[in-house]
Write a protein that holds these residues in place. Structure first.
Motif, short mmCIF file in Angstrom:
data_model
loop_
_atom_site.label_atom_id
_atom_site.label_comp_id
_atom_site.label_asym_id
_atom_site.label_seq_id
_atom_site.Cartn_x
_atom_site.Cartn_y
_atom_site.Cartn_z
N ALA A 152 0.83 -1.21 0.00
CA ALA A 152 0.00 0.00 0.00
C ALA A 152 0.86 1.26 0.00
CB ALA A 152 -0.92 -0.02 1.22
N GLU A 153 2.10 1.14 0.49
CA GLU A 153 3.01 2.29 0.52
C GLU A 153 3.68 2.53 -0.82
OE1 GLU A 153 3.07 -0.14 2.79
OE2 GLU A 153 2.03 1.00 4.36
N GLY A 154 3.40 1.65 -1.79
CA GLY A 154 3.97 1.82 -3.12
C GLY A 154 5.36 1.24 -3.28
N THR A 155 5.72 0.26 -2.45
CA THR A 155 7.03 -0.36 -2.54
C THR A 155 6.90 -1.88 -2.59
OG1 THR A 155 7.35 -0.60 -0.14
CG2 THR A 155 7.98 1.51 -1.13
N VAL B 50 10.70 2.38 -4.71
CA VAL B 50 9.88 1.19 -4.95
C VAL B 50 10.69 -0.08 -4.77
CG1 VAL B 50 8.63 -0.12 -6.70
CG2 VAL B 50 8.23 2.32 -6.48
N PHE B 51 11.93 -0.09 -5.27
CA PHE B 51 12.71 -1.32 -5.29
C PHE B 51 13.72 -1.45 -4.16
CE2 PHE B 51 11.26 -0.94 -9.70
CZ PHE B 51 10.74 -2.21 -9.89
N CYS B 52 13.91 -0.42 -3.35
CA CYS B 52 14.86 -0.51 -2.23
C CYS B 52 14.45 -1.67 -1.31
CB CYS B 52 14.91 0.78 -1.44
SG CYS B 52 16.06 0.73 -0.03
N ALA C 64 15.90 1.79 3.09
CA ALA C 64 16.90 2.82 3.39
C ALA C 64 16.58 4.11 2.67
CB ALA C 64 18.30 2.33 3.00
N LEU C 65 15.92 3.99 1.52
CA LEU C 65 15.52 5.16 0.74
C LEU C 65 14.01 5.13 0.60
CD1 LEU C 65 17.05 7.45 -0.73
CD2 LEU C 65 16.90 6.10 -2.82
N ARG C 66 13.37 6.17 1.11
CA ARG C 66 11.91 6.21 1.08
C ARG C 66 11.41 7.65 0.93
NH1 ARG C 66 10.11 3.47 6.37
NH2 ARG C 66 11.92 2.17 5.89
N LYS C 67 10.13 7.76 0.51
CA LYS C 67 9.54 9.09 0.38
C LYS C 67 9.31 9.69 1.76
CE LYS C 67 6.23 7.48 -2.29
NZ LYS C 67 5.02 7.42 -3.15
N SER C 68 9.52 10.98 1.85
CA SER C 68 9.39 11.68 3.13
C SER C 68 8.09 12.48 3.18
CB SER C 68 10.58 12.62 3.34
OG SER C 68 10.41 13.39 4.53
N ASP C 69 7.58 12.62 4.39
CA ASP C 69 6.39 13.45 4.60
C ASP C 69 6.76 14.92 4.77
OD1 ASP C 69 4.71 11.24 4.50
OD2 ASP C 69 4.88 10.85 6.65
N CYS D 175 18.87 0.65 -6.27
CA CYS D 175 18.25 1.95 -6.52
C CYS D 175 18.88 2.61 -7.75
CB CYS D 175 18.37 2.85 -5.30
SG CYS D 175 20.05 3.07 -4.68
N ALA D 176 20.21 2.49 -7.87
CA ALA D 176 20.90 3.08 -9.02
C ALA D 176 20.56 2.32 -10.31
CB ALA D 176 22.40 3.08 -8.79
#
Length: 451
Positions: free
Chosen positions: A307-310, A363-365, A369-374, A404-405
């Motif tokens: 649901a978080e898109g990952t 999405v693929f992490c 470690a890498l995520r969208k921030s509020d 991610c790269a």
């Protein structure tokens, strides 16, 4: 009820697999654009490979060296022979044994007058050696003082010894004083750092002359692990070191070969019953699991976007242990260096002039470690290109898998092995600004332009 032969056959079957594969964690399985080939690059028998969204391991070709499990950044390959917990218990027991016996040896040397404390100093390993040897590591002292020096180190802090199966089979070392692994390529950083954090100054890798071993292709990987651990420990300002040796240190040598072989024979018969019971228990667990799980979810079902898109994420087990050990090694003054070079963690940077905020990196992490921030940037901020948005990056959670790269559509993301220690030990993620996604042109405007 199965007979003893049947039970032993089951037990042997359970021990045939040296590595467990967890496909969900493999970067190649998660994204076909992943360029990771670390497991296949180090495998001496070409038993493992990852390509076209598949991770495969040929157990018939696998020699259980453990090299692939050490280099896999996402822990998609888990060592079973031995398990991490079993290896940790084995080395802990051997350290306690060598430390106790070394203390007895130092007391005897002190009584004979071979152990010379400096005037006014308490009789300890650090003060019991001549001034010329006070600042030296094992292997740097005169040969006549080598045994005494090693005993001094073992008496104060203990000595951790790991040996490959090849040299262990020669019965030169006492099995109670070292931990055995099929190959030293099985050794990974988190356990070694944890040992160093417990105050053990001397960690020794004893090999059976890798140059002549048929699996000598693993030799470079062993050197890489030694260099990695020593570099991290040094960056923390600590003194423990890992070293390689072709012979067992004096504190781990066997003193009674005949007695050792007799104990080994007795242990085989004593443990056969336990091994058989364990086989029955494991077999029962497998049967119960199969009966309770008639249909296991497919890989496609397990890799559904959340649901978080990952894609589903996981918490690596080894990285927190390594981070905790590094934190302990850096106390009380903090790390000695502002930056560490490591293969365990990574540092992400994004070229905002190229980024389109496609979110493929988040999405693929595999670890989050890498995520969208509020967090929302200020409209009056210094960033260019509109208000934009933030990504949150945690160096402590990054396993440097580079997915991610590889997944980045614009190739504007870079993962560096040079990690600032402030980022590594920070509880707060680092914010990475990126511009707003480019506006998509509507169908009507495209039609107008075509006329």
């Amino acid at each position: 009820m199965p007979n003893l032969a049947d039970i032993m056959e089951v037990a042997e079957a359970l021990e045939t697999k040296g590595v467990l594969t967890i496909e969900d964690r493999c970067t190649v399985v998660r994204n076909r654009h992943s360029k990771c080939t670390k497991c296949s690059d180090v495998c001496p028998t070409d038993a493992v490979w990852a390509q076209k969204n598949k991770l495969r391991l040929n157990h018939d070709q696998c020699v259980k060296c453990g090299a692939c499990t050490t280099v896999c950044p996402t822990e998609a390959l888990v060592p079973l022979a031995p398990l991490d917990v079993d290896l940790a218990e084995s080395v802990a027991s051997s350290i306690a044994t060598t430390k106790a016996e070394a203390q007895v040896k130092m007391e005897s040397a002190f009584a004979r007058g071979d152990y010379r404390p400096q005037r006014g100093a308490a009789p300890s390993a650090a003060s019991g050696l001549q001034d010329a040897t006070d600042e030296l590591h094992p292997g740097e002292v005169a040969p006549t003082d080598q045994e005494l020096f090693e005993a001094a180190l073992a008496a104060e802090e203990g000595t951790a010894v790991f040996a490959c199966a090849r040299i262990a089979s020669k019965h030169v070392g006492d099995p109670g004083k070292f931990a055995e692994v099929p190959c030293l390529a099985r050794m990974e950083e988190s356990l070694l750092l944890a040992i160093a954090a417990r105050g053990v100054q001397d960690i020794v890798f004893v090999d059976g002359n890798c140059a002549t071993c048929k699996f000598r292709a693993c030799n470079k990987g062993i050197d890489d692990t030694v260099e990695s651990v020593n570099g991290l420990v040094e960056a923390m300002g600590a003194t423990p070191r890992v070293r390689r040796a072709s012979q067992f240190p004096a504190c781990a040598l066997v003193e009674d070969v005949d007695g050792l072989l007799g104990d080994a024979r007795r242990d085989f018969f004593f443990h056969t019953k336990d091994r058989a019971k364990d086989a029955v228990a494991k077999s029962a667990e497998v049967l119960v699991f199969k009966s309770n799980n008639p249909q296991i979810a497919s890989l496609r079902e397990r890799m559904m976007v959340s649901a978080e898109g990952t894609l589903p994420q996981f918490d690596p087990e080894r990285h927190p242990r390594a981070l905790d050990a590094l934190y302990e090694l850096s106390q009380p003054d903090g790390p000695a260096e502002d930056e560490v070079f490591t293969r365990l963690f990574g540092s992400v940077s994004i070229d905002s002039s190229l980024c389109t905020s496609c979110n493929m990196c988040t999405v693929f992490c595999p670890t989050g470690a890498l995520r969208k921030s509020d967090e929302v940037p200020d409209r009056d901020g210094e960033e260019e290109g509109g208000i934009g948005s933030y990504l949150e990056f945690s160096a402590a959670d990054c396993v440097q898998c580079n997915l991610c790269a590889d997944a980045c559509l614009k190739k504007c993301l870079d993962v560096s092995p040079f990690v600032p220690t402030d980022d590594l030990f920070s509880f707060e993620p680092r914010l990475i600004w990126r511009p707003d996604p480019p506006k998509r042109k509507g169908v009507l405007s495209s039609v107008r332009r075509s006329k």
